[in-house]
Design a protein around this motif. Sequence first.
Motif, mmCIF file in Angstrom:
data_model
loop_
_atom_site.group_PDB
_atom_site.id
_atom_site.type_symbol
_atom_site.label_atom_id
_atom_site.label_comp_id
_atom_site.label_asym_id
_atom_site.label_seq_id
_atom_site.Cartn_x
_atom_site.Cartn_y
_atom_site.Cartn_z
ATOM 1 N N LEU A 62 -10.751 -14.310 6.163
ATOM 2 C CA LEU A 62 -11.486 -13.581 5.126
ATOM 3 C C LEU A 62 -11.533 -14.373 3.824
ATOM 4 O O LEU A 62 -12.374 -14.116 2.962
ATOM 5 C CB LEU A 62 -10.838 -12.218 4.866
ATOM 6 C CG LEU A 62 -10.862 -11.240 6.034
ATOM 7 C CD1 LEU A 62 -10.197 -9.922 5.646
ATOM 8 C CD2 LEU A 62 -12.285 -10.979 6.504
ATOM 9 N N THR A 88 1.056 -7.778 12.595
ATOM 10 C CA THR A 88 1.708 -6.717 13.366
ATOM 11 C C THR A 88 0.695 -6.069 14.319
ATOM 12 O O THR A 88 1.067 -5.499 15.340
ATOM 13 C CB THR A 88 2.320 -5.670 12.431
ATOM 14 O OG1 THR A 88 2.948 -6.345 11.333
ATOM 15 C CG2 THR A 88 3.353 -4.822 13.136
ATOM 16 N N LEU A 89 -0.606 -6.180 13.972
ATOM 17 C CA LEU A 89 -1.659 -5.637 14.838
ATOM 18 C C LEU A 89 -1.680 -6.342 16.197
ATOM 19 O O LEU A 89 -2.220 -5.805 17.163
ATOM 20 C CB LEU A 89 -3.027 -5.774 14.168
ATOM 21 C CG LEU A 89 -3.238 -4.941 12.889
ATOM 22 C CD1 LEU A 89 -4.521 -5.346 12.196
ATOM 23 C CD2 LEU A 89 -3.250 -3.462 13.232
ATOM 24 N N GLY A 104 -4.680 -7.162 0.599
ATOM 25 C CA GLY A 104 -5.897 -7.532 -0.129
ATOM 26 C C GLY A 104 -5.846 -8.900 -0.783
ATOM 27 O O GLY A 104 -6.442 -9.109 -1.830
ATOM 28 N N HIS A 105 -5.101 -9.832 -0.153
ATOM 29 C CA HIS A 105 -5.156 -11.240 -0.573
ATOM 30 C C HIS A 105 -4.575 -11.510 -1.950
ATOM 31 O O HIS A 105 -5.220 -12.141 -2.795
ATOM 32 C CB HIS A 105 -6.597 -11.767 -0.478
ATOM 33 C CG HIS A 105 -7.133 -11.668 0.917
ATOM 34 N ND1 HIS A 105 -8.023 -10.698 1.297
ATOM 35 C CD2 HIS A 105 -6.856 -12.384 2.034
ATOM 36 C CE1 HIS A 105 -8.281 -10.834 2.588
ATOM 37 N NE2 HIS A 105 -7.599 -11.839 3.061
ATOM 38 N N VAL A 114 -7.931 -3.755 13.799
ATOM 39 C CA VAL A 114 -7.794 -4.908 14.701
ATOM 40 C C VAL A 114 -7.749 -6.200 13.887
ATOM 41 O O VAL A 114 -8.182 -6.231 12.737
ATOM 42 C CB VAL A 114 -8.988 -4.992 15.682
ATOM 43 C CG1 VAL A 114 -8.920 -3.896 16.718
ATOM 44 C CG2 VAL A 114 -10.315 -4.924 14.930
ATOM 45 N N SER A 124 -0.426 3.481 5.982
ATOM 46 C CA SER A 124 -0.291 2.030 5.997
ATOM 47 C C SER A 124 1.186 1.649 5.819
ATOM 48 O O SER A 124 1.515 0.787 5.020
ATOM 49 C CB SER A 124 -1.144 1.426 4.876
ATOM 50 O OG SER A 124 -1.407 0.060 5.126
ATOM 51 N N ALA A 138 -2.301 -11.134 3.095
ATOM 52 C CA ALA A 138 -3.620 -10.685 3.552
ATOM 53 C C ALA A 138 -3.755 -9.166 3.613
ATOM 54 O O ALA A 138 -4.731 -8.606 3.107
ATOM 55 C CB ALA A 138 -3.919 -11.294 4.924
ATOM 56 N N MET A 139 -2.796 -8.496 4.206
ATOM 57 C CA MET A 139 -2.977 -7.078 4.514
ATOM 58 C C MET A 139 -3.248 -6.223 3.282
ATOM 59 O O MET A 139 -4.032 -5.285 3.316
ATOM 60 C CB MET A 139 -1.733 -6.554 5.255
ATOM 61 C CG MET A 139 -1.775 -5.089 5.596
ATOM 62 S SD MET A 139 -3.158 -4.646 6.658
ATOM 63 C CE MET A 139 -2.446 -4.897 8.276
ATOM 64 N N THR A 158 0.836 -1.189 0.000
ATOM 65 C CA THR A 158 0.000 0.000 0.000
ATOM 66 C C THR A 158 0.876 1.245 0.000
ATOM 67 O O THR A 158 1.808 1.288 0.797
ATOM 68 C CB THR A 158 -0.889 0.016 1.263
ATOM 69 O OG1 THR A 158 -1.458 -1.279 1.410
ATOM 70 C CG2 THR A 158 -1.965 1.069 1.179
ATOM 71 N N GLY A 200 2.818 -7.171 8.376
ATOM 72 C CA GLY A 200 1.614 -7.830 7.892
ATOM 73 C C GLY A 200 0.470 -7.549 8.833
ATOM 74 O O GLY A 200 0.616 -6.788 9.786
ATOM 75 N N CYS A 201 -0.683 -8.179 8.587
ATOM 76 C CA CYS A 201 -1.815 -8.025 9.510
ATOM 77 C C CYS A 201 -1.407 -8.333 10.936
ATOM 78 O O CYS A 201 -1.833 -7.681 11.882
ATOM 79 C CB CYS A 201 -2.947 -8.989 9.143
ATOM 80 S SG CYS A 201 -3.841 -8.579 7.649
#
Lengths: 616, 191
Positions: A528, A382-383, A460-461, A353, A109, A457-458, A29, A379-380
């Motif tokens: 997802l 990291t949340l 958009g797959h 989240v 992002s 994932a982060m 992103t 990546g996701c």
Amino acid sequence: MKELLSGNAAIARGAFEAGVTVAAAYPGTPSTEILEHFARYPGVYAEWAPNEKVALEVGIGASLAGARVLVAMKHVGVNVAADPLFTLAYTGVNGGLVLVSADDPGMHSSQNEQDNRNYARFAKIPLLEPADSREARDMVGLALDISERFDTPVMLRTTTRIAHAQSFVELKEPQPVVLRPYQKDARKYLMVPGYARPRRAVLAGRLLELEQYTESGPVNFIEWRERQVGIITGGVCYQYVREVLPQASVLKLGMSHPFPRNLVREFASGVGNLYVVEELDPFIEEQVRMLGIHVKGREIIPGIGELDPVLVARHFVAAGVPAVLAGEEVTEAAAGATAGLPEAPAAPARPPVLCPGCPHRGLFYVLRRLKLMVTGDIGCYTLAGLPPLEAMDSCICMGASIGAAHGAEKASLERHGHTVAVIGDSTFFHSGITGLLNMVYNGGGGTVVIVDNRTTAMTGHQPHPGTGTTLMGCPAPAVDLEMLARALGVKRVKVVDPLDLRRVEEVMREEVAAPETSLVIARRSCVLLTRPAGPPAWVRADACKGCRSCIRLGCPALSLRDVEAASGGTPPGKDGKSASKKVAVVDQLTCTGCGLCVQVCKNGALQRGEDNVGTG
Amino acid sequence: MLEPVNVLMAGVGGQGTILASKVLAGAAEKAGYDLKVSEVHGMAQRGGSVVTQVRLGEKVHSPLIGEKTADIILAFEKLEGLRLLPFLKPGGTMIINDQEIPPAPVLAGAVEYPAGIIAHIRAVAPDTVVVDALGLAAACGNARAANVVLLGALARRLPVGEELWQESLAAQVPARLLEVNRAAFAAGYGL
């Protein structure tokens, strides 16, 4: 025909219209959609490379073979691709090559907000900056023309507000695709010292030619209006300037490297007060100053974060220059007044989240429980470093987790048994493999966890080398992570389901204690992608003691409510009648039935959906 | 020359703000306006606040607006309306969905979901329209069309003819859902 296109879609369109036939990128992103759009055009080839360095190298090969090429990445991706980029500036191209750098001022992002205009200067290549989608489309074609005419790669630099803002573009017919003939020319393309030294001189000569070109090129131009205030600007900042200083004269730089010195001198001498409006580094401002011209830039507009029209207006008003907002002249008083308004209730933040049912949650819950030092990655997942999980100690860049864990162990024996690196599957393919190789080779006793959710994932797959498909939708061999690790020399490789907390804990205890490098693959597809329709968990309100154990999972489908409110949920048992007791509530619409909360509940209050014998 | 009309749409991922902004952009395009639509992708989308900025006019320069320059804010969720209130221009219109979606810090019990949001917004912005979008959409046959109810309420306050909205809605919504979405749009348009 005109179409409303994002900057990214416009860049893809521009590449198609200009006869680009090969494009490569790694998702990031705000650049990702460029390749996704481009891949849908007929007669083109586009691929996700495992990282930006490989993407650029693929682009170099395609250019050598005579094709027009587009390579795209986010700003930090250029750090990864910098190695081939700097030498590509020496060799030049055969088919035109444009490298898109999508910068992210304000870090919507990203982990930093570096200003990649500096790369163009550093690598000695031309730099184009569009101010809207139409220019983004046009500048791809221009970049390719410049690339072929001057034998150089060209950087097209966007920012988030160009990449993800939509504006109208008049579509054009694609021009015929021409593959330039390939001719072996080692003195141009084989960069050993003896051949590179003469190319260094060629590069210097080319820059001189480009300095001529930039003075009269089509994308640097003066808009004369009132002469009292003159603004030099480019990119999205041009739009802010037009919005709030409609009467000011503007020198718009669509190409700020090489720097059009004579044009700047001409402009500066024609205006009363000269300003630069730019985000991040004083890239234009410093080059103006080097000409000995007095200019105000950072002096009135800060270089941190992104700008918007109101910020630009405020800074000019504060500097004594009247500005216009929504058709009205802004005075100093109006620019910041909030006096007299009632005090607003505090608005709690709504941070991103991990999704309900996200498989990462289980792993990080255990890592937190075991009080491990977790070197993380991008990546996701990291949340999971944010409250309430707070299960990550560091995040630097793509792939850094593994080297960092290894380094920590080498610094202190006490870290052994207490440190773990966590990295996503796509990130591992991007730049984790070499870190793992290093750990094994150098006798590291570290533990690496690949959180393998079978996708990127982060962003958009997007597919990657482990998914078995490509960007173009073709089947591909899927990497076998276990075999890859064994080939690197890792002897201990274990696969766990991250939603099986007991097993994850058992394996993590064993592996961090092991004296040699170990790899744990926490494998479960992104929720997802699979959208499991498992029956949602439910709460036996009479058993819930409000202990908050489940809340610490950080699942958006879980909350604590007063029992009166909770009875509006679906605990099928008897409604709690004691006053003002807080109990857990499961949101029945968003819960995926992953079962983590059922595993952490010590009181038997949370129940699996399939055990729901109530009325539902 | 007509000054651009600035619309902010604010909600939570999954509430259908993107579809609403697409229908708005389509209708504005049919009306012959210049247009800029700005959104943020990536990490912000994982359950975070979602903001779309739409500007329409004879000529639109900036894709972004700043504080106190939104003519209309369309808030799909109360807290997100409160968060964006500083962007509303004095005398501007707030259309706000009377729905609460607690964010992570509220779910975790770290803070309370603020009380009195609507009262505060009304005090700052007298021209506030509170919409029970879920209720109206459910009455039309599908609670998921709440976004189109809100869009209807926005539509009547923008200089774009109703037939253009209808055309744009038909272009963006699957045919089998068009009827319920038309009803939802009409329910909002009447507010």
